[in-house]
Scaffold this motif. Structure first.
Motif, PDB file in Angstrom:
ATOM      1  N   ARG A 282       0.795  -1.212   0.004  1.00  0.00           N
ATOM      2  CA  ARG A 282       0.078   0.014   0.000  1.00  0.00           C
ATOM      3  C   ARG A 282       0.822   1.237  -0.086  1.00  0.00           C
ATOM      4  O   ARG A 282       0.499   2.308   0.859  1.00  0.00           O
ATOM      5  CB  ARG A 282      -0.899   0.016   1.241  1.00  0.00           C
ATOM      6  CG  ARG A 282      -1.849  -1.212   1.137  1.00  0.00           C
ATOM      7  CD  ARG A 282      -2.921  -1.227   2.334  1.00  0.00           C
ATOM      8  NE  ARG A 282      -3.840  -2.080   2.380  1.00  0.00           N
ATOM      9  CZ  ARG A 282      -4.722  -2.436   3.216  1.00  0.00           C
ATOM     10  NH1 ARG A 282      -4.702  -1.760   4.239  1.00  0.00           N
ATOM     11  NH2 ARG A 282      -5.542  -3.473   3.476  1.00  0.00           N
ATOM     12  N   THR A 283       1.915   1.327  -0.827  1.00  0.00           N
ATOM     13  CA  THR A 283       2.709   2.496  -1.018  1.00  0.00           C
ATOM     14  C   THR A 283       2.043   3.848  -1.442  1.00  0.00           C
ATOM     15  O   THR A 283       1.189   3.721  -2.521  1.00  0.00           O
ATOM     16  CB  THR A 283       3.885   2.213  -1.716  1.00  0.00           C
ATOM     17  OG1 THR A 283       3.288   1.802  -3.387  1.00  0.00           O
ATOM     18  CG2 THR A 283       4.604   0.852  -1.376  1.00  0.00           C
ATOM     19  N   PHE A 284       2.291   4.858  -0.715  1.00  0.00           N
ATOM     20  CA  PHE A 284       1.650   6.068  -1.244  1.00  0.00           C
ATOM     21  C   PHE A 284       2.475   7.112  -0.628  1.00  0.00           C
ATOM     22  O   PHE A 284       3.364   7.146   0.172  1.00  0.00           O
ATOM     23  CB  PHE A 284       0.179   6.280  -0.583  1.00  0.00           C
ATOM     24  CG  PHE A 284       0.050   6.467   0.876  1.00  0.00           C
ATOM     25  CD1 PHE A 284       0.215   7.370   1.567  1.00  0.00           C
ATOM     26  CD2 PHE A 284      -0.286   5.029   1.255  1.00  0.00           C
ATOM     27  CE1 PHE A 284      -0.269   7.642   2.954  1.00  0.00           C
ATOM     28  CE2 PHE A 284      -0.326   5.115   2.970  1.00  0.00           C
ATOM     29  CZ  PHE A 284      -0.197   6.235   3.658  1.00  0.00           C
ATOM     30  N   TYR A 285       2.175   8.239  -0.877  1.00  0.00           N
ATOM     31  CA  TYR A 285       2.471   9.586  -0.265  1.00  0.00           C
ATOM     32  C   TYR A 285       1.773  10.605  -0.163  1.00  0.00           C
ATOM     33  O   TYR A 285       0.605  10.840  -0.755  1.00  0.00           O
ATOM     34  CB  TYR A 285       3.600  10.329  -1.629  1.00  0.00           C
ATOM     35  CG  TYR A 285       4.137  11.723  -1.053  1.00  0.00           C
ATOM     36  CD1 TYR A 285       5.408  11.833  -0.336  1.00  0.00           C
ATOM     37  CD2 TYR A 285       3.335  12.938  -1.354  1.00  0.00           C
ATOM     38  CE1 TYR A 285       5.964  13.065  -0.017  1.00  0.00           C
ATOM     39  CE2 TYR A 285       3.886  14.062  -0.944  1.00  0.00           C
ATOM     40  CZ  TYR A 285       5.103  14.227  -0.215  1.00  0.00           C
ATOM     41  OH  TYR A 285       5.554  15.586  -0.014  1.00  0.00           O
ATOM     42  N   ALA A 286       1.763  11.009   1.360  1.00  0.00           N
ATOM     43  CA  ALA A 286       0.666  12.193   1.956  1.00  0.00           C
ATOM     44  C   ALA A 286       1.209  13.197   2.538  1.00  0.00           C
ATOM     45  O   ALA A 286       2.149  12.814   3.232  1.00  0.00           O
ATOM     46  CB  ALA A 286      -0.399  11.290   2.536  1.00  0.00           C
ATOM     47  N   SER A 287       0.780  14.208   2.453  1.00  0.00           N
ATOM     48  CA  SER A 287       1.307  15.365   3.132  1.00  0.00           C
ATOM     49  C   SER A 287       0.242  16.754   3.318  1.00  0.00           C
ATOM     50  O   SER A 287      -0.589  16.586   2.192  1.00  0.00           O
ATOM     51  CB  SER A 287       2.439  16.131   2.076  1.00  0.00           C
ATOM     52  OG  SER A 287       2.020  16.697   0.916  1.00  0.00           O
ATOM     53  N   ARG A 288       0.377  17.099   4.233  1.00  0.00           N
ATOM     54  CA  ARG A 288      -0.208  18.417   4.365  1.00  0.00           C
ATOM     55  C   ARG A 288       0.827  19.825   4.531  1.00  0.00           C
ATOM     56  O   ARG A 288       1.443  19.736   5.496  1.00  0.00           O
ATOM     57  CB  ARG A 288      -1.297  18.448   5.421  1.00  0.00           C
ATOM     58  CG  ARG A 288      -2.336  17.377   5.289  1.00  0.00           C
ATOM     59  CD  ARG A 288      -3.150  17.311   6.566  1.00  0.00           C
ATOM     60  NE  ARG A 288      -4.389  16.491   6.249  1.00  0.00           N
ATOM     61  CZ  ARG A 288      -5.173  16.141   7.297  1.00  0.00           C
ATOM     62  NH1 ARG A 288      -5.237  16.631   8.506  1.00  0.00           N
ATOM     63  NH2 ARG A 288      -6.180  15.294   7.056  1.00  0.00           N
ATOM     64  N   THR A 289       0.637  20.656   3.860  1.00  0.00           N
ATOM     65  CA  THR A 289       1.775  21.819   3.738  1.00  0.00           C
ATOM     66  C   THR A 289       0.944  23.127   3.910  1.00  0.00           C
ATOM     67  O   THR A 289      -0.081  23.332   3.276  1.00  0.00           O
ATOM     68  CB  THR A 289       2.701  21.517   2.573  1.00  0.00           C
ATOM     69  OG1 THR A 289       3.279  20.375   2.545  1.00  0.00           O
ATOM     70  CG2 THR A 289       3.819  22.818   2.920  1.00  0.00           C
ATOM     71  N   ALA A 290       1.655  24.101   4.737  1.00  0.00           N
ATOM     72  CA  ALA A 290       1.168  25.607   4.703  1.00  0.00           C
ATOM     73  C   ALA A 290       2.199  26.222   4.278  1.00  0.00           C
ATOM     74  O   ALA A 290       3.474  26.101   4.704  1.00  0.00           O
ATOM     75  CB  ALA A 290       0.441  25.508   6.098  1.00  0.00           C
ATOM     76  N   LEU A 291       2.341  27.324   3.673  1.00  0.00           N
ATOM     77  CA  LEU A 291       3.109  28.459   3.452  1.00  0.00           C
ATOM     78  C   LEU A 291       2.638  29.817   3.547  1.00  0.00           C
ATOM     79  O   LEU A 291       1.499  30.049   2.711  1.00  0.00           O
ATOM     80  CB  LEU A 291       3.583  28.047   1.930  1.00  0.00           C
ATOM     81  CG  LEU A 291       4.636  29.081   1.403  1.00  0.00           C
ATOM     82  CD1 LEU A 291       5.963  29.201   2.086  1.00  0.00           C
ATOM     83  CD2 LEU A 291       4.817  28.927  -0.186  1.00  0.00           C
ATOM     84  N   LEU A 292       3.206  30.559   4.152  1.00  0.00           N
ATOM     85  CA  LEU A 292       2.855  32.096   4.294  1.00  0.00           C
ATOM     86  C   LEU A 292       3.911  32.943   3.997  1.00  0.00           C
ATOM     87  O   LEU A 292       5.148  32.850   4.504  1.00  0.00           O
ATOM     88  CB  LEU A 292       2.043  32.299   5.707  1.00  0.00           C
ATOM     89  CG  LEU A 292       1.762  33.514   5.973  1.00  0.00           C
ATOM     90  CD1 LEU A 292       0.551  34.188   5.134  1.00  0.00           C
ATOM     91  CD2 LEU A 292       1.246  33.972   7.411  1.00  0.00           C
ATOM     92  N   GLY A 293       3.924  33.860   3.072  1.00  0.00           N
ATOM     93  CA  GLY A 293       4.704  34.935   2.964  1.00  0.00           C
ATOM     94  C   GLY A 293       4.472  36.186   2.787  1.00  0.00           C
ATOM     95  O   GLY A 293       3.407  36.657   2.323  1.00  0.00           O
ATOM     96  N   LEU A 294       5.009  36.917   3.353  1.00  0.00           N
ATOM     97  CA  LEU A 294       4.989  38.615   3.174  1.00  0.00           C
ATOM     98  C   LEU A 294       6.135  39.317   2.407  1.00  0.00           C
ATOM     99  O   LEU A 294       7.295  39.165   3.001  1.00  0.00           O
ATOM    100  CB  LEU A 294       4.634  38.912   4.628  1.00  0.00           C
ATOM    101  CG  LEU A 294       4.455  40.683   4.704  1.00  0.00           C
ATOM    102  CD1 LEU A 294       2.890  40.702   4.361  1.00  0.00           C
ATOM    103  CD2 LEU A 294       4.374  40.969   6.441  1.00  0.00           C
ATOM    104  N   THR A 295       5.617  40.246   1.533  1.00  0.00           N
ATOM    105  CA  THR A 295       6.860  41.021   0.982  1.00  0.00           C
ATOM    106  C   THR A 295       6.378  42.315   1.135  1.00  0.00           C
ATOM    107  O   THR A 295       5.420  42.777   0.694  1.00  0.00           O
ATOM    108  CB  THR A 295       6.742  40.541  -0.814  1.00  0.00           C
ATOM    109  OG1 THR A 295       7.189  39.154  -0.855  1.00  0.00           O
ATOM    110  CG2 THR A 295       7.903  41.387  -1.487  1.00  0.00           C
TER     111      THR A 295
END
Length: 717
Positions: A282-295
């Motif tokens: 049962r091979t898989f890839y699972a991710s939860r990712t958050a990104l926040l940037g201020l310029t």
């Protein structure tokens, strides 16, 4: 003879060029026939926003229009329209990218290429880039600086990729919904809300994609939510915020041998009772990712400005492989600041850019035995701290007689700290706390450009690059620590020419380079599917890239609402009709230098995983709201191992997208479209596993497949 033939082919295609740049346009004058000249290209890299013809480097651009001429489930086909750039998809949403190089050190992921999301470092401090977090409809522009010419972006021999999202048209507010379906259980849904004024913009987009997959054990589910905001706080200040959240899960079907590939390319990697395959595990890839940037951009005066970006990111990843089950938690952050100054030297304009970047990350990585997709006993538990940074500077001096001199350099540092908290791999256990510092490296660049005519320029450049190993290469999945692995270092010599001819109907961009790389990193896969990395002696990578495009015919009048840069074509009230053609071609003469391994001498062999020839060509036809965009692509056969004893066959593929767009009552925007990919049902592998144990090289690409969809938008007047 082959080169002469290809040169003749390109000459015969002189009415073609790849649409490689974002336009800077103003609303056209509809009281007279519109010119057929292609719009002027602008390069945002290096912080100077120079016209492409005034940039002494190999740069390619993909805009929203190019992305929209393909199936928007993937960026692969759009990116591969750029010569010298190759995006592969081993499994659904499992990308790897090469720029003037091979995928030799990238069994998965993107390495050796620095990627930015707006001005936010999207490449992690550890050196890997999760391109699979992005939905293609989110992207409005992709700018690729090829080779080590991107000194303003730090370490890297592969170049830099600058991504930006789509921008709404100033003075408008709009909402839109989209839905699509296709072969192999494809389902897509998108929702967009945006508004913009002359002082700022706000855009929110949600995209969900589901796919059952062409192969067994290859389903996908991805949810992406993105928010972009920008406001001019004053005449001197602009503030922008970019947020991204992605919830991603896709299965890993595994590599096949040649016999398995020819027998049934849709199967997952089979197994036995002693060694279960990918379905049983049962091979898989699972991710939860958050990104926040201020310029924040501050313009001190007309001559001096500063742009500073701060960002933070966090992710949780679970990945059951054939043997291991990895559970990783990572947090990171950093910043980038750049000063631009314009002055004069000896009465000639001088542009100066200088700044720095710093990234840090902390990762908790636990590795278990994989027992059918669930974690078994703990194998080892590591903590990895990464700190990387660089300073950079560049000067562009306008000289007499149309010359432009460029000098730049970056100073790079990298440090890993790896602490093993628990170790069940060895008896007795061997916990450790190791620091790995890579010595400082300066990457210089010198270039000279000459404007031959007001529309044609030529340039020559010499640049050096430094690419340290990523954390995954120093700490491979077998649990070892590769302290002997060294950074790659290389020097590139390049000449090129670009411009517009035939009354600015035809664009061309041609470059030739000789890149010499030392301590080249290669990968080998063991019987458990684990990738291990080694340094070879050297490689020599020589190539030629050519892109041509132009209008064969174009409607004389265009609507005043013609699309603006970075906008999807769905914004246009009535697009100009016409017939445009493009072609891009890449020739790679890549060879190992001195390279001996385990008693075998591979010196002079072809570089593993690199095709000597690639070509993409297409047409864009439109009239009365209808459009059709057919595309043909070719990749020559390529070696699958360092010994050059196994090859993947070359292939041609054909696809097309067509549809109808119409705006009703100046506010209701509609589009219907259908498309086909791999129309000839060609059996091929896109993203081969290199130097794979047991000959499991092949990751079959989907056969013939169809898709269709609709979008509906409402523009508030």
């Amino acid at each position: 003879m082959r080169l002469l033939y290809l040169a003749g082919l390109l000459a015969a295609s002189s009415l073609m060029t790849l649409p490689t740049a974002q336009a800077q346009t103003t609303p056209p004058d509809t009281t007279r026939p519109a010119p057929v000249a292609l719009p002027e290209a602008t390069v945002i890299g290096y912080g100077q926003r120079l016209p492409l013809r005034r940039t002494a480097a190999a740069v390619g651009v993909v805009d929203a229009g190019v992305i929209g001429r393909f199936n928007e489930t993937s960026l692969t086909q759009a990116v591969n329209t750029l010569p010298g750039v190759r995006l592969e998809e081993r499994a659904t949403a499992s990308y790897r990218l090469s720029v003037r190089g091979s995928t030799l050190r990238s069994p998965f992921g993107v390495r050796n290429v620095k990627v930015y999301y707006h001005d936010i470092p999207f490449t992690e401090a550890s050196g890997s880039t999760p391109l699979n977090l992005l939905d293609p409809t989110l992207i409005g522009r992709i700018e690729v600086i090829k080779g080590p010419a991107g000194s303003a972006y730090g370490a890297g021999t592969g170049g830099a990729v600058l991504l930006s999202t789509r921008r709404p048209e100033p003075g408008t507010s709009r909402v839109a919904l989209g839905a699509a379906a296709g072969s192999f259980g494809l389902r897509r849904y998108t929702a967009t809300a945006e508004t913009a004024t002359e002082k700022g913009l706000l855009r929110a987009q949600y995209a969900r994609q589901e796919l059952n997959g062409y192969r067994e054990q290859s389903t996908l589910r991805r949810d992406v939510l993105a928010l972009d905001g920008e406001v001019a706080a004053s005449d001197k200040q602009t503030v922008a915020v970019h947020a991204l959240y992605t919830d991603l899960r896709y299965q890993l079907p595994g590599g096949l041998t040649r016999a398995q590939f020819e027998q049934n390319p849709r199967q997952a990697r089979p197994g036995t009772a002693a060694a279960p395959g990918t379905v049983a595990q049962r091979t898989f890839y699972a991710s939860r990712t958050a990104l926040l940037g201020l310029t924040h951009e501050y313009r001190f005066s007309e001559r001096l400005s500063n742009q500073t970006t701060l960002y933070g990111t966090g992710s949780v990843i679970r990945t059951p492989y054939l043997v291991d089950f990895e559970r990783n938690t990572q947090v990171g952050g950093g910043g980038r600041s750049r000063f631009n100054y314009r002055t004069a030297l000896a009465g000639r304009p001088l542009r100066l850019t200088a700044g720095g970047e710093l990234q840090t990350s902390f990762e908790s990585s636990r590795n278990y035995q994989n027992r059918g997709g669930t974690p078994g006993p703990l194998r080892y538990d590591d903590e990895i701290r990464t700190l990387t940074g660089f300073g950079f500077a560049q000067a562009d001096w306008e000289l007499p007689y149309g010359f432009l001199a460029t000098v730049g350099a970056s100073y790079n540092r990298l440090r890993y700290r790896i602490r093993r908290l628990q170790d069940a791999l060895n008896t007795p256990p061997q916990p450790y706390n190791i620091s790995r510092d890579f010595r400082p490296e300066v990457s210089p660049r010198v270039a000279l450009l000459k404007e031959l005519t007001p529309t044609i320029s030529a340039y020559a450049s010499v640049s050096s690059g430094f690419s340290p190993p990523t954390e995954e290469e120093i700490r491979p999945s077998d649990g070892s620590l590769n302290q002997a692995l060294q950074a790659e270092r290389g020097t590139s010599y390049e000449v090129g020419a670009r411009g517009e001819v035939l009354g600015q109907r035809l664009k061309f961009d041609v470059a030739a380079y000789d890149f010499r790389l030392r301590n080249t990193i290669v990968v080998r896969t063991n019987e458990l599917g684990q990738q291990l990395f080694y340094n070879t002696g050297s490689t020599r990578q020589r190539g030629v890239e050519a892109a041509l495009s132009g209008w064969l015919w174009r409607q004389e009048r265009v609507a005043a609402s013609e699309s603006l840069p970075g906008k999807s074509s769905a914004y246009a009230a009535e697009e100009p009709g016409g017939l445009r053609a493009f072609v891009s071609y890449t020739y790679n003469h890549y060879r190992f230098g001195r390279y001996e391994s385990s008693g075998s001498d591979f010196s002079g062999n072809r570089l593993t995983g690199t095709a000597p020839h690639t070509l993409t060509a297409g047409l864009d036809a439109s009239a009365g709201g209808f459009y059709l965009s057919p595309t043909v692509s070719h990749q020559a056969r390529l070696p699958l191992n360092d010994a050059n004893t196994d090859y993947a066959a070359g292939y041609w593929t054909f696809g097309a997208r067509g549809g109808w767009r119409r705006t009703w009552f100046r506010a209701l925007e509609t589009e219907l479209y259908v498309g086909v990919e791999n129309a000839t049902d060609r059996r091929y592998s896109l993203g081969n596993d290199l130097n794979a144990f047991g000959g499991r090289y092949f990751q079959p690409a989907p056969g013939r497949n169809y898709y269709g969809g609709a979008t509906v938008g409402w523009r508030f007047l």
